[in-house]
Design an enzyme around this catalytic site. Structure first.
Site, PDB file in Angstrom:
ATOM      1  N   ILE A  71      -0.543   3.145  -9.484  1.00 15.18           N
ATOM      2  CA  ILE A  71       0.041   4.428 -10.130  1.00 15.18           C
ATOM      3  C   ILE A  71      -0.608   5.692  -9.575  1.00 15.18           C
ATOM      4  O   ILE A  71       0.177   6.563  -9.441  1.00 15.18           O
ATOM      5  CB  ILE A  71      -0.396   4.116 -11.593  1.00 15.18           C
ATOM      6  CG1 ILE A  71       0.343   2.842 -12.133  1.00 15.18           C
ATOM      7  CG2 ILE A  71       0.208   5.393 -12.299  1.00 15.18           C
ATOM      8  CD1 ILE A  71      -0.280   2.324 -13.564  1.00 15.18           C
ATOM      9  N   CYS A 109      -2.849  -5.765  -8.665  1.00 16.60           N
ATOM     10  CA  CYS A 109      -1.628  -6.501  -8.243  1.00 16.60           C
ATOM     11  C   CYS A 109      -1.813  -7.323  -6.948  1.00 16.60           C
ATOM     12  O   CYS A 109      -0.962  -8.128  -6.805  1.00 16.60           O
ATOM     13  CB  CYS A 109      -0.503  -5.108  -7.852  1.00 16.60           C
ATOM     14  SG  CYS A 109      -0.144  -4.449  -9.357  1.00 16.60           S
ATOM     15  N   PHE A 138       2.895  -3.495 -10.917  1.00 21.38           N
ATOM     16  CA  PHE A 138       2.050  -2.377 -10.834  1.00 21.38           C
ATOM     17  C   PHE A 138       0.991  -2.308 -11.562  1.00 21.38           C
ATOM     18  O   PHE A 138       0.805  -2.941 -12.587  1.00 21.38           O
ATOM     19  CB  PHE A 138       2.829  -1.012 -10.917  1.00 21.38           C
ATOM     20  CG  PHE A 138       3.338  -0.743 -12.485  1.00 21.38           C
ATOM     21  CD1 PHE A 138       2.529  -0.176 -13.240  1.00 21.38           C
ATOM     22  CD2 PHE A 138       4.710  -1.427 -12.694  1.00 21.38           C
ATOM     23  CE1 PHE A 138       2.962  -0.208 -14.511  1.00 21.38           C
ATOM     24  CE2 PHE A 138       4.681  -1.305 -14.012  1.00 21.38           C
ATOM     25  CZ  PHE A 138       4.128  -0.697 -15.078  1.00 21.38           C
ATOM     26  N   CYS A 139      -0.114  -1.503 -11.147  1.00 19.79           N
ATOM     27  CA  CYS A 139      -1.496  -1.407 -11.678  1.00 19.79           C
ATOM     28  C   CYS A 139      -1.880  -0.132 -11.372  1.00 19.79           C
ATOM     29  O   CYS A 139      -1.581   0.681 -10.782  1.00 19.79           O
ATOM     30  CB  CYS A 139      -2.417  -2.583 -11.598  1.00 19.79           C
ATOM     31  SG  CYS A 139      -2.764  -2.843  -9.670  1.00 19.79           S
ATOM     32  N   THR A 140      -3.327   0.347 -12.069  1.00 24.93           N
ATOM     33  CA  THR A 140      -4.191   1.456 -11.728  1.00 24.93           C
ATOM     34  C   THR A 140      -4.117   2.075 -10.187  1.00 24.93           C
ATOM     35  O   THR A 140      -3.298   3.044  -9.754  1.00 24.93           O
ATOM     36  CB  THR A 140      -5.123   1.797 -12.390  1.00 24.93           C
ATOM     37  OG1 THR A 140      -5.116   1.345 -13.683  1.00 24.93           O
ATOM     38  CG2 THR A 140      -5.663   3.050 -12.353  1.00 24.93           C
TER      39      THR A 140
END
Length: 301
Positions: free
Chosen positions: A204, A182, A175-177
């Site tokens: 996220i 990703c 996961f990433c912002t």
């Protein structure tokens, strides 16, 4: 303006003549006072923009002409001015991993999971959970049991992956912002031979927007790359501010420290700065404060 409409978007989609596209967008955005950053590359585009509601709608209309759709765009509103200027750039990659030939999601990408599917997957005790963000982002929030890389930039991620060889046959979720890192990271892992790779669609930010706090498995706040610094559930503005010296988030408690001086240093970097750097930052902050009193934006802000 009481509120700014903020859009975040990216899409890996083959683009031709990106320099012409850049010029078209500049000619549209500047007169309409759109602020933020847009990166264009042959592999796609990546942007965070803000402005008046109706003006941002004009940009969205243009983005749809090249294949961006509503699901690709995250919309939020901010009473804080998110950006101070407009930047449009043409690059080799819309987010740099450093291996464009091995990390093009237009060729290969991991399995997308929406927020509800993600919550279910996190119940798997055998899951290898990866946070692909940098240390200063992960320091203020992440998912429980996530492996957190000690990276300064996304280009450090391939070196971090070398330590994950033993997980090649495991189920890996990342996961990433906002989801873009990703896409690159999942493509890269698949090229390296990882078998079962998943990633959180929309990142996220989409998760915090969609999952009620009482059902959430997120812990802390989410760092964002604009003047809000961090957001919480429902994408409400978080409690952190930014240290202009080191670019790291500063908590409410840290901001009360004698080692925090707005625009000059924070407890994390005060001992790393020379007297010359501190003096330069002090003068810069004076100029910023003076410009604000006059209702202007300092060029270095």
């Amino acid at each position: 303006m009481n509120k700014y409409k903020v859009i975040g978007f990216y899409k890996f989609i083959p683009l031709s003549d990106v320099n012409k596209l850049k010029l078209e967008y500049i000619n549209l955005m500047k007169p309409n006072k759109i602020l933020g950053t847009l990166i264009l590359a042959n592999e796609g585009l990546n942007g965070m923009l803000a402005g008046e509601d109706s003006k941002i709608d004009l940009i969205i209309k243009e983005l749809k002409k090249i294949g961006i759709n509503n699901d690709d765009i995250k919309i939020s509103y901010s009473e804080v001015k998110p950006f101070n200027r407009l930047r449009l750039k043409v690059k080799e990659e819309i987010i740099s991993l450093g291996y464009p030939e091995l990390s093009n999601p237009n060729n290969k990408v991991g399995t997308y999971l929406d927020s509800e599917q993600w919550n279910k997957l996190l119940d798997d005790d055998e899951l290898i959970l990866l946070d692909t963000r940098n240390y200063y982002e992960t320091s203020i929030g992440t998912f429980e049991n996530a492996i957190v890389p000690d990276t300064n930039t996304f280009k450090d991620f391939p070196s971090f992956v070398e330590s994950l060889e033993k997980y090649k046959n495991k189920k890996v979720a990342m996961f990433c912002t906002g989801g873009i890192r990703c896409e690159k990271a999942s493509s890269y892992l698949l090229e390296l031979g990882f078998k079962d790779v998943f990633h959180l669609k929309g990142g996220i930010l989409k998760y915090l927007e969609e999952i009620p706090q009482e059902e959430s498995k997120w812990e802390g706040e989410c760092f964002v790359f604009d003047n809000r610094v961090a957001v919480e559930h429902n994408l409400d503005k978080g409690t952190y501010i930014m240290c202009n010296a080191c670019g790291e988030p500063v908590s409410h408690e840290e901001s009360k420290s004698s080692n925090f001086k707005k625009g000059i240093h924070c407890p994390k970097c005060v001992n790393r700065l020379s007297d010359k750097q501190i003096n330069k930052a002090t003068e810069r902050q004076k100029q910023i404060d003076l410009a604000k009193k006059k209702g202007k934006i300092h060029i270095g802000e």
